[in-house]
Design a protein around this motif. Sequence first.
Motif, mmCIF file in Angstrom:
data_model
loop_
_atom_site.group_PDB
_atom_site.id
_atom_site.type_symbol
_atom_site.label_atom_id
_atom_site.label_comp_id
_atom_site.label_asym_id
_atom_site.label_seq_id
_atom_site.Cartn_x
_atom_site.Cartn_y
_atom_site.Cartn_z
ATOM 1 N N ILE A 173 0.627 -13.243 -61.707
ATOM 2 C CA ILE A 173 1.545 -12.497 -60.859
ATOM 3 C C ILE A 173 2.407 -11.594 -61.751
ATOM 4 N N PRO A 174 2.574 -10.311 -61.406
ATOM 5 C CA PRO A 174 3.431 -9.432 -62.196
ATOM 6 C C PRO A 174 4.853 -9.987 -62.305
ATOM 7 N N GLY A 175 5.305 -10.204 -63.529
ATOM 8 C CA GLY A 175 6.660 -10.695 -63.740
ATOM 9 C C GLY A 175 6.826 -12.197 -63.666
ATOM 10 N N ASP A 176 5.756 -12.937 -63.360
ATOM 11 C CA ASP A 176 5.854 -14.398 -63.281
ATOM 12 C C ASP A 176 4.524 -15.000 -63.692
ATOM 13 N N ASP A 177 4.406 -15.299 -64.965
ATOM 14 C CA ASP A 177 3.146 -15.800 -65.516
ATOM 15 C C ASP A 177 2.856 -17.241 -65.106
ATOM 16 N N SER A 178 3.801 -17.894 -64.438
ATOM 17 C CA SER A 178 3.577 -19.282 -64.023
ATOM 18 C C SER A 178 2.739 -19.378 -62.748
ATOM 19 N N HIS A 179 2.442 -18.217 -62.160
ATOM 20 C CA HIS A 179 1.628 -18.194 -60.944
ATOM 21 C C HIS A 179 0.464 -17.213 -61.113
ATOM 22 N N VAL A 180 -0.655 -17.526 -60.450
ATOM 23 C CA VAL A 180 -1.780 -16.589 -60.390
ATOM 24 C C VAL A 180 -1.969 -16.167 -58.931
ATOM 25 N N MET A 181 -2.580 -15.014 -58.754
ATOM 26 C CA MET A 181 -2.697 -14.432 -57.430
ATOM 27 C C MET A 181 -3.720 -15.160 -56.559
ATOM 28 N N TYR A 182 -3.381 -15.288 -55.293
ATOM 29 C CA TYR A 182 -4.281 -15.865 -54.293
ATOM 30 C C TYR A 182 -5.599 -15.112 -54.283
ATOM 31 N N VAL A 183 -6.694 -15.848 -54.234
ATOM 32 C CA VAL A 183 -8.020 -15.264 -54.417
ATOM 33 C C VAL A 183 -8.332 -14.119 -53.440
ATOM 34 N N TRP A 184 -7.883 -14.247 -52.189
ATOM 35 C CA TRP A 184 -8.266 -13.198 -51.231
ATOM 36 C C TRP A 184 -7.488 -11.898 -51.421
ATOM 37 N N MET A 185 -6.222 -11.987 -51.827
ATOM 38 C CA MET A 185 -5.508 -10.744 -52.130
ATOM 39 C C MET A 185 -6.173 -10.051 -53.320
ATOM 40 N N ASP A 186 -6.582 -10.833 -54.284
ATOM 41 C CA ASP A 186 -7.296 -10.327 -55.464
ATOM 42 C C ASP A 186 -8.636 -9.715 -55.052
ATOM 43 N N ALA A 187 -9.464 -10.491 -54.377
ATOM 44 C CA ALA A 187 -10.831 -10.063 -54.072
ATOM 45 C C ALA A 187 -10.884 -8.872 -53.120
ATOM 46 N N LEU A 188 -10.062 -8.888 -52.089
ATOM 47 C CA LEU A 188 -10.091 -7.807 -51.105
ATOM 48 C C LEU A 188 -9.713 -6.461 -51.712
ATOM 49 N N THR A 189 -8.867 -6.500 -52.716
ATOM 50 C CA THR A 189 -8.414 -5.255 -53.342
ATOM 51 C C THR A 189 -9.546 -4.524 -54.053
ATOM 52 N N ASN A 190 -10.677 -5.204 -54.312
ATOM 53 C CA ASN A 190 -11.766 -4.506 -55.011
ATOM 54 C C ASN A 190 -12.319 -3.335 -54.202
ATOM 55 N N ILE A 223 -16.058 -14.900 -42.945
ATOM 56 C CA ILE A 223 -14.896 -14.378 -43.680
ATOM 57 C C ILE A 223 -14.212 -13.259 -42.896
ATOM 58 N N LEU A 224 -14.364 -13.324 -41.562
ATOM 59 C CA LEU A 224 -13.766 -12.296 -40.712
ATOM 60 C C LEU A 224 -12.240 -12.348 -40.748
ATOM 61 N N ARG A 225 -11.660 -13.550 -40.744
ATOM 62 C CA ARG A 225 -10.199 -13.666 -40.733
ATOM 63 C C ARG A 225 -9.580 -12.942 -41.942
ATOM 64 N N PHE A 226 -10.185 -13.101 -43.104
ATOM 65 C CA PHE A 226 -9.645 -12.479 -44.311
ATOM 66 C C PHE A 226 -9.737 -10.954 -44.248
ATOM 67 N N HIS A 227 -10.829 -10.449 -43.650
ATOM 68 C CA HIS A 227 -11.048 -9.000 -43.608
ATOM 69 C C HIS A 227 -10.401 -8.313 -42.405
ATOM 70 N N ALA A 228 -10.250 -9.036 -41.309
ATOM 71 C CA ALA A 228 -9.743 -8.399 -40.087
ATOM 72 C C ALA A 228 -8.294 -8.738 -39.776
ATOM 73 N N VAL A 229 -7.700 -9.681 -40.534
ATOM 74 C CA VAL A 229 -6.286 -10.011 -40.356
ATOM 75 C C VAL A 229 -5.517 -9.789 -41.660
ATOM 76 N N TYR A 230 -5.879 -10.506 -42.713
ATOM 77 C CA TYR A 230 -5.139 -10.405 -43.974
ATOM 78 C C TYR A 230 -5.248 -9.011 -44.587
ATOM 79 N N TRP A 231 -6.484 -8.509 -44.694
ATOM 80 C CA TRP A 231 -6.718 -7.234 -45.374
ATOM 81 C C TRP A 231 -5.998 -6.068 -44.711
ATOM 82 N N PRO A 232 -6.166 -5.842 -43.401
ATOM 83 C CA PRO A 232 -5.416 -4.731 -42.791
ATOM 84 C C PRO A 232 -3.903 -4.930 -42.858
#
Length: 476
Positions: A173-190, A223-232
Motif C-alpha cells: 500500500i502506498p505509504g504503509d508497507d505493513s499492508h498489501v493491496m487486495y487482489v481484486w483492486m490489483d488485478a482489475l487495474t490491469n 467473477i461477475l461481482r468483481f467486474h460489475a460491482v467493484y470495478w465500476p
Amino acid sequence: MQIQQAAEQAGISEIELCDQVSKRFRELFDAANVSYTTYIRTTEPQHAVAVKDLWNRLWEKGYIYKGQHEGWYSVSDEAFYASTQVEEKTNEKTGAKYHIAIETGKVVEWTTEENYKFRLSSFTEKLGEWLDKNPNAIVPKSRHAEVQGWLKSGLSDLSVSRPRSRLTWGIPIPGDDSHVMYVWMDALTNYLTVTGYPWKDMNEKDKAVCGWPADAQVVGKDILRFHAVYWPAFLMAAGLDVPKTIIAHAHWTQGKTKMSKSIGNVVDPFTAMKEFGTDTIRFYLMNDGGLVDDADYSSDLVMERYRKLLAGQFGNLLSRSTSLALNPSQTIPTQPSMNNVHRDDIALHLKMQVLPQIVDEAMAGYKTTQATTAIFDMLAEANAHFSHSAPWKLAKEPSSKERLDTVLWYAMESTRQAALLLQPIMPSKTAEILDQLGVHSDERTWSHAQLGKGWQAESVSRALKAGGTPMFPPLK
C-alpha cells in the motif's frame, strides 16, 4: 493467498510458481492460434505504477479509510462474504461443522483484522443508475438483472488490503508497507495498465485511441461481482470511464458437473486440440458454448459436430462442387444473373442474401452459437440444392452446360461465403478452403461475404487450386 499457499507447498517462490503457470497459458494461446495485442502480468513494474496511482486517487478523494474488518473470508474466492451469503455445513464422515459461501460453494473462515476499506456502500445508487440507463452494460440480460438484485440488497464497504503479516505476496500500500493491496483492486487495474494508464506522458490523440473505455470486457460468470460491482465503483470513484459492456459467459461442465481437479473431470485443451484439431475445438467451443447456460463438454459431441457439420456439410459441399468429374476445367463458373434467379435457386439465393446480416447481428450480441447455426443452416440448404439439382446428370447433357455452371457456382459461392464468415472461428481451415476456391487474400473482407461479391463477377473463369486430401478427413 492461494498463490502464497501453493508456492509454500511446492517449495518454490511465488514468482517461480507464477512463471510456470504464465508460461503454460502462453503455450496454450500459441497452440490454439489465439493472438493478443498485449499479454499482461500483474507482476510487471508498469502495473505497480498504475495500481498505486489508482489507489492514491481513491485515497485523496476520501474513498479509502483505515478500519477494523471482520467477516467470512474465502481463500479460494479471495473475497469476504456477509453472514447472509454463508451457510453452515456438516462433514458427513467426521461430523465437524464448517461454513461455505452460498454463491460459490467455497469454504469460508471467520476473519478479524485491521485493514483499509473502500467506501463501496456509497456507490449503491450510482451503480444502480448506471445499469438502469445502460441496459446493455452487462450481457446477457439475466446477469444484468442479477447484479441489479445485488444492488437492491445493499452494498457493504469493501476490504481493500491485507496485513503483510498474513500475506506477503502483493503490491504494498502506498505509504504503509505493513499492508498489501487486495487482489481484486490489483488485478482489475490491469485493464487500465495495458492502455498506458496513468496516461501522464500520453498526448490527447494517443489517449483517444488507447483502448479505454473498453467496448467489451469478457469474464466468467463466477467473477461477475468483481467486474460489475467493484470495478465500476473503483472507476467511478477515481473519475474514470466505466467499460461500455461487460460480457459474463456461462461455464463448461463435464458430465453435467463443474470441472474440478479433485473430481478428475478436467479437460486438457492441449490433448483435445491434438486429438480433433485446433480449428475443430475452436468451432465446438463457439458453436456449443453459451452466454446464459452452462454447456457440457463431450468428446463424442466434438466428433459428432465434426462428422455431421464440418465434414458432412462444409467439406462435402466443397469436394462435390470442385470434383474433376463435374468440373474437368477446374475453374469457377461465371456468375449467373442476380436479377433473374432460376426458380430452383430462389430458396438458397435468399438464405445467402440475408446470411451476413444474421451473422452480424448475432456476433454483435456475442451470440456465437446463433451465428454458426445460421451459417450451417445455409450450408444444409446448399447441399440439398446440390442434390436436388443432380449436376452429375446435367454433366452428361451438353445442352445443360449453362444450368450445370449455375449449380456449381451456387455450391462454390455458398462454400466461399461460409468460409469468409467462419474466419474468426476457424482461421486455418477457412484459409485453406478459400485458397482452394481461388479467393485472393485481398478478397476476404466483410464486404466480400455478401452474395455475389466474391469473384467480382469476372467474365474470365478463375482457376481452382488442386484440393488433394479431403478438407476434413475422417477422424480415428
